[in-house]
Scaffold this active site. Sequence first.
Site, mmCIF file in Angstrom:
data_model
loop_
_atom_site.group_PDB
_atom_site.id
_atom_site.type_symbol
_atom_site.label_atom_id
_atom_site.label_comp_id
_atom_site.label_asym_id
_atom_site.label_seq_id
_atom_site.Cartn_x
_atom_site.Cartn_y
_atom_site.Cartn_z
ATOM 1 N N HIS A 17 1.738 -18.835 -8.265
ATOM 2 C CA HIS A 17 0.302 -19.485 -8.487
ATOM 3 C C HIS A 17 -0.703 -19.261 -7.444
ATOM 4 O O HIS A 17 -1.592 -18.907 -7.613
ATOM 5 C CB HIS A 17 0.540 -21.013 -8.111
ATOM 6 C CG HIS A 17 1.543 -21.724 -9.143
ATOM 7 N ND1 HIS A 17 2.756 -22.543 -8.945
ATOM 8 C CD2 HIS A 17 1.470 -21.746 -10.521
ATOM 9 C CE1 HIS A 17 3.145 -22.976 -9.947
ATOM 10 N NE2 HIS A 17 2.451 -22.508 -11.114
ATOM 11 N N LYS A 41 6.778 -35.702 -17.523
ATOM 12 C CA LYS A 41 7.532 -34.408 -17.575
ATOM 13 C C LYS A 41 8.580 -34.720 -16.454
ATOM 14 O O LYS A 41 9.206 -33.847 -16.049
ATOM 15 C CB LYS A 41 6.399 -33.328 -17.039
ATOM 16 C CG LYS A 41 5.654 -32.862 -18.246
ATOM 17 C CD LYS A 41 5.162 -31.316 -17.862
ATOM 18 C CE LYS A 41 4.447 -30.617 -18.838
ATOM 19 N NZ LYS A 41 3.770 -29.479 -18.453
ATOM 20 N N ARG A 90 2.665 -14.572 -17.748
ATOM 21 C CA ARG A 90 3.538 -13.835 -17.039
ATOM 22 C C ARG A 90 4.193 -12.751 -17.920
ATOM 23 O O ARG A 90 4.331 -11.587 -17.759
ATOM 24 C CB ARG A 90 4.868 -14.672 -16.615
ATOM 25 C CG ARG A 90 4.435 -15.395 -15.154
ATOM 26 C CD ARG A 90 5.548 -16.601 -14.931
ATOM 27 N NE ARG A 90 5.595 -17.425 -16.018
ATOM 28 C CZ ARG A 90 5.930 -18.614 -15.932
ATOM 29 N NH1 ARG A 90 6.773 -18.986 -15.083
ATOM 30 N NH2 ARG A 90 6.129 -19.375 -17.290
ATOM 31 N N SER A 129 8.241 -22.473 -11.286
ATOM 32 C CA SER A 129 8.582 -23.685 -10.853
ATOM 33 C C SER A 129 9.935 -24.034 -10.963
ATOM 34 O O SER A 129 10.784 -24.555 -9.834
ATOM 35 C CB SER A 129 7.448 -24.807 -11.000
ATOM 36 O OG SER A 129 6.170 -24.353 -10.366
HETATM 37 O O1 PNS Z 1 1.885 -25.811 -15.239
HETATM 38 P P1 PNS Z 1 2.013 -26.205 -16.519
HETATM 39 O O2 PNS Z 1 3.147 -27.514 -16.689
HETATM 40 O O3 PNS Z 1 2.345 -25.038 -17.493
HETATM 41 O O4 PNS Z 1 0.692 -26.753 -17.039
HETATM 42 C C1 PNS Z 1 0.342 -27.060 -18.124
HETATM 43 C C2 PNS Z 1 -0.907 -27.883 -18.291
HETATM 44 C C3 PNS Z 1 -1.222 -28.934 -17.263
HETATM 45 C C4 PNS Z 1 -2.068 -26.822 -18.160
HETATM 46 C C5 PNS Z 1 -1.176 -28.648 -19.503
HETATM 47 O O5 PNS Z 1 -0.180 -29.437 -19.850
HETATM 48 C C6 PNS Z 1 -2.265 -29.438 -19.751
HETATM 49 O O6 PNS Z 1 -3.476 -29.336 -19.540
HETATM 50 N N1 PNS Z 1 -2.248 -31.017 -19.769
HETATM 51 C C7 PNS Z 1 -3.088 -31.839 -19.761
HETATM 52 C C8 PNS Z 1 -3.260 -32.415 -21.177
HETATM 53 C C9 PNS Z 1 -3.766 -31.594 -21.993
HETATM 54 O O7 PNS Z 1 -5.007 -31.497 -21.861
HETATM 55 N N2 PNS Z 1 -3.282 -31.161 -23.236
HETATM 56 C C10 PNS Z 1 -3.937 -30.190 -24.048
HETATM 57 C C11 PNS Z 1 -3.379 -30.445 -25.475
HETATM 58 S S1 PNS Z 1 -1.738 -30.386 -25.588
#
Ligand code: PNS
Length: 161
Positions: A17, A41, A90, A129
């Site tokens: 990150h 989560k 990745r 993570s």
């Molecule tokens: O580090 P991550 O868990 O891969 O991040 C995922 C993240 C936070 C980018 C994604 O889950 C997100 O944007 N969540 C907020 C809710 C949302 O806007 N969802 C989009 C439609 S599913």
Amino acid sequence: MKSAIYPGSFDPVTNGHLDIIKRSVNIFDEVIIAVLNNNEKSPLFLVQERVNMLKEAVKGIPNVSVEAFSGLLIDFAKQKDVHVIIRGLRAVTDFEYELQIAQGNRKVSGEDLDTIFLTTSLEYAYLSSSTVKEYAKYGVCVKEFVPESIIPLLEKKFKDR
Ligand code: PNS
């Protein structure tokens, strides 16, 4: 001024990150790190803990701020008046999920929000993570994987469990 949001769970922040954050500030004038507050989560760290970890980890990197957000990313981006999302890729396994979210966000935002992808540096391509937590849980040293300030927090979390 060109701003971008780098969203994620950051549970916890890894060196992968940080690599994306450092490269993003070379491209954008301002980068907002948006930490998802999502208890569904079942994160290891509370959102405020994750925000604090990130603030510590990005000390010394200019033009970066860290904030928590809940709900939809498009709403957070709108509130901040930011139109670009940054995500790290990745491997091809990330691609399908990322493409779906990026296209969804673009569509639902009324084509007001684009996502750009930075390819993860090869040295961090395997890092996540989840693997960091798994290693730390079983006492493997994660010094190479996370900022130094995170190590005692991980140790404490697993000792308390
Ligand atoms: O580090 P991550 O868990 O891969 O991040 C995922 C993240 C936070 C980018 C994604 O889950 C997100 O944007 N969540 C907020 C809710 C949302 O806007 N969802 C989009 C439609 S599913």
